[in-house]
Motif scaffolding. Structure first.
Motif, short mmCIF file in Angstrom:
data_model
loop_
_atom_site.label_atom_id
_atom_site.label_comp_id
_atom_site.label_asym_id
_atom_site.label_seq_id
_atom_site.Cartn_x
_atom_site.Cartn_y
_atom_site.Cartn_z
N ALA A 147 1.03 -1.14 0.04
CA ALA A 147 -0.09 -0.16 0.08
C ALA A 147 0.76 1.18 -0.08
O ALA A 147 1.79 1.24 0.71
CB ALA A 147 -0.86 0.21 1.29
N PRO A 148 0.53 2.38 -0.58
CA PRO A 148 1.52 3.55 -0.70
C PRO A 148 1.54 4.55 0.46
O PRO A 148 1.01 5.66 0.38
CB PRO A 148 0.47 4.16 -1.84
N PHE A 149 2.05 3.80 1.46
CA PHE A 149 2.16 4.66 2.83
C PHE A 149 3.42 5.31 2.53
O PHE A 149 3.76 6.35 3.62
CB PHE A 149 2.35 3.60 3.81
N ALA A 150 4.27 5.33 1.85
CA ALA A 150 5.62 6.13 1.70
C ALA A 150 5.27 7.39 0.82
O ALA A 150 4.41 7.60 0.32
CB ALA A 150 6.65 5.35 0.95
N THR A 151 6.37 8.31 1.03
CA THR A 151 6.36 9.58 0.15
C THR A 151 6.90 9.37 -1.14
O THR A 151 8.03 8.75 -1.24
CB THR A 151 6.85 10.73 0.94
N ALA A 210 8.96 4.86 -5.99
CA ALA A 210 7.62 4.03 -5.72
C ALA A 210 7.38 4.17 -4.45
O ALA A 210 8.19 4.01 -3.56
CB ALA A 210 7.90 2.72 -6.25
N THR A 211 5.89 4.23 -4.12
CA THR A 211 5.51 4.50 -2.97
C THR A 211 5.07 3.11 -2.25
O THR A 211 4.70 3.01 -0.89
CB THR A 211 4.38 5.51 -2.55
N ALA A 212 5.01 1.91 -3.09
CA ALA A 212 4.76 0.65 -2.61
C ALA A 212 5.09 -0.37 -3.74
O ALA A 212 5.47 0.14 -4.87
CB ALA A 212 3.19 0.66 -2.28
N ASP A 213 5.11 -1.51 -3.21
CA ASP A 213 5.33 -2.81 -4.07
C ASP A 213 4.24 -2.81 -5.26
O ASP A 213 3.15 -2.67 -4.92
CB ASP A 213 5.40 -4.02 -3.61
N ASN A 270 -7.37 11.29 -1.86
CA ASN A 270 -6.20 12.12 -1.14
C ASN A 270 -5.01 11.23 -0.94
O ASN A 270 -4.91 10.48 0.13
CB ASN A 270 -6.77 12.94 -0.02
N PRO A 271 -4.01 11.53 -1.58
CA PRO A 271 -2.65 10.84 -1.22
C PRO A 271 -2.17 10.75 0.05
O PRO A 271 -1.47 10.22 0.72
CB PRO A 271 -1.74 11.22 -2.40
N MET A 272 -2.49 12.37 0.71
CA MET A 272 -1.90 12.23 1.86
C MET A 272 -2.61 11.73 3.09
O MET A 272 -2.07 11.40 4.18
CB MET A 272 -2.28 14.00 2.39
N ILE A 273 -3.92 11.11 2.71
CA ILE A 273 -4.33 10.07 3.90
C ILE A 273 -3.19 9.14 4.02
O ILE A 273 -3.16 8.75 5.06
CB ILE A 273 -5.74 9.60 3.36
N TYR A 274 -2.63 8.61 3.36
CA TYR A 274 -1.94 7.40 3.40
C TYR A 274 -0.49 7.95 3.88
O TYR A 274 0.23 7.33 4.84
CB TYR A 274 -1.67 6.55 1.93
N ILE A 275 0.01 8.89 3.49
CA ILE A 275 1.31 9.47 3.92
C ILE A 275 0.98 9.74 5.25
O ILE A 275 2.02 9.49 5.97
CB ILE A 275 1.91 10.73 2.91
N LYS A 276 -0.06 10.45 5.80
CA LYS A 276 -0.15 10.88 7.09
C LYS A 276 -0.31 9.77 8.06
O LYS A 276 0.05 9.81 9.24
CB LYS A 276 -1.14 12.01 7.25
N ALA A 277 -1.02 8.75 7.40
CA ALA A 277 -1.24 7.69 8.38
C ALA A 277 0.10 6.69 8.66
O ALA A 277 -0.11 6.23 9.88
CB ALA A 277 -2.30 6.74 7.53
N ALA A 278 0.86 6.90 7.85
CA ALA A 278 2.08 6.26 7.95
C ALA A 278 3.21 6.80 8.73
O ALA A 278 4.33 6.34 9.01
CB ALA A 278 2.60 5.68 6.77
#
Length: 443
Positions: free
Chosen positions: A308-312, A354-357, A431-439
């Motif tokens: 999952a795209p949790f990285a920046t 890449a933000t995820a595999d 919103n991509p920031m949902i994943y980035i802020k969650a991680a």
């Protein structure tokens, strides 16, 4: 009474403000104005009030002038404080990142020790069973020894009674010396045997006490190992569980999907089964199996987090977020339009990761996006990286989180060098920031 008071007041005014006359003389006449004490008092009071008002007004003007200067200085101080706060926040962010990295390293070390701890638990359980068996054997031996001791005492008492009865006959008197020697020898042997039995019993009790102490220490050590494992697993699972919930990804459904997708990666951990006699599992076995289940859950969480795209997509220390997700004024047409991703402005050639595999499904030019990279991930998630100056992957290539996939540019419908980053779930932009802020503070 009032007359006396009025007289006293009038006398005080007469002494303080005596009556005065102001003469006004003209060519034909002379007139005067009489200034009574009350009139003078009103005039003086008015003048004092006027002077006080002038002083207060002047002070207010001066304070306002000074306050304006102080306000400007305060604004400058606030600006400096704000900048210092920003620096502190940046330092705190770096510290948190270092702490997260250190926690990840500690967790990896804990995982490396889990297999060793499992072996220690098996060895401890075997040793505990051996100690329990040894204690049972010692207790049985001790009971037998005490029984033998009591029997020996009874035989000795019976022998004494028989000897006493035989001494009363004439023949016994003649054979007394021989019987005395035999009796002394028998008593000596019996006393020696009794002492030996007592020593054996005492040693058995001491050995039992030592084994019980060793068993208690072993149980305490096992309990400490269990507590450390339970705390390490709880500390590791809680942030991941919170991260998925904050990202709107139900943990149970995600873990079940990852569990079904096991393919050549080991499978779940096998529960412990220390008993081969069909007995109910002990408390230690239940705790060990619970820890293994949590470790299996943690392993599934880590696999899901990689997909999952949790990285920046960029190094946040080298760029700034220039636009977020949502409706905004279009920079080209000026109209209101939905911005389906987040923009990160930086220098041309800035690395994009890449933000995820996942698997690259598009790597080339696309209208509006310019040079675009699209990656398909698990759980129906897709990420897009647009406006690149150079692409470093090809269609069909499998990438991992953190792989360098493109360089920042300004191709396509763009007003400057930046990365347009999108996250789509089942084809719908989120919103991509949902994943980035969650991680945040997890990776």
């Amino acid at each position: 009474m009032r007359t006396r008071l009025a007289i006293r007041i009038h006398s005080f005014l007469e002494s303080t403000f005596p009556e005065r006359r102001v003469f006004l003389k003209s060519d034909t006449d002379t007139r005067f104005i009489r200034l009574r004490p009350g009139t003078q008092l009103v005039a003086v009071t008015g003048m004092v009030a006027f002077v006080a008002w002038a002083i207060v007004a002047t002070a207010i003007v001066l304070m306002d002038s000074i306050g304006s200067g102080n306000f400007r200085e305060q604004a400058k101080r606030d600006q400096l404080t704000y900048r210092a706060r920003i620096d502190d926040i940046a330092h705190e962010r770096d510290t948190r990142a270092e702490e997260a990295l250190a926690a990840q390293q500690r967790f990896n070390a804990a995982l490396a020790q889990i297999s060793m701890m499992q072996s220690e638990l098996l060895t401890s359980e075997t040793r505990r069973q051996e100690l329990e068996t040894g204690i049972e054997v010692i207790q049985t031996t001790l009971r037998q020894t005490m029984t033998q001791r009591d029997g020996t005492r009874a035989e000795l008492e019976e022998l004494r009674q028989d000897t006493k009865a035989d001494w009363d006959t004439p023949m016994a008197a003649a054979a007394a010396p021989l019987q005395m020697d035999f009796l002394s020898t028998a008593l000596s042997e019996t006393a020696t045997e009794r002492d030996q039995i007592e020593n054996d019993a005492r040693e058995a009790l001491e050995q039992r006490a030592e084994m019980e102490l060793e068993l208690e220490l072993l149980n305490e050590r096992n309990d400490q190992i269990f507590r450390q494992l339970e705390e390490a697993v709880a500390v590791s699972v809680a942030p991941l569980d919170k991260m998925f919930k904050n990202a709107g990804m139900p943990p149970d459904r995600i873990l079940e999907q990852v569990r079904r997708g096991y393919s050549g990666q080991g499978g779940p951990l096998t529960p412990l089964a220390l008993s081969t006699r069909g007995e109910e599992p002990s408390a230690d076995e239940l705790r060990a199996n619970q820890i293994l289940n949590q470790l299996d859950q943690l392993n599934l969480y880590r696999m899901a987090a990689q997909q999952a795209p949790f990285a920046t997509p960029v190094n946040l220390n080298l760029v700034r977020q220039s636009s977020g997700y949502g409706y905004r004024r279009d920079p080209k047409t000026g109209g209101r339009r939905l911005h389906k991703g987040s923009d990160f402005a930086g220098r041309t050639g800035t690395d994009i990761f890449a933000t995820a595999d996942g698997i690259v499904t598009h790597a080339g030019w696309q209208s509006g996006y310019g040079k675009l990279v699209t990656i398909q991930h698990a759980f129906g998630i897709e990420t897009k990286y647009a406006h690149n100056s150079n692409l470093r992957v090809k269609v069909g290539q499998r990438v991992s989180r953190g792989d360098h996939i493109a360089d920042m540019g300004t191709t396509g419908r763009s007003t400057g060098t930046h990365l347009h980053y999108e996250v789509r779930v089942n084809g719908k932009p989120v919103n991509p920031m949902i994943y980035i802020k969650a991680a945040r503070n997890v990776f």
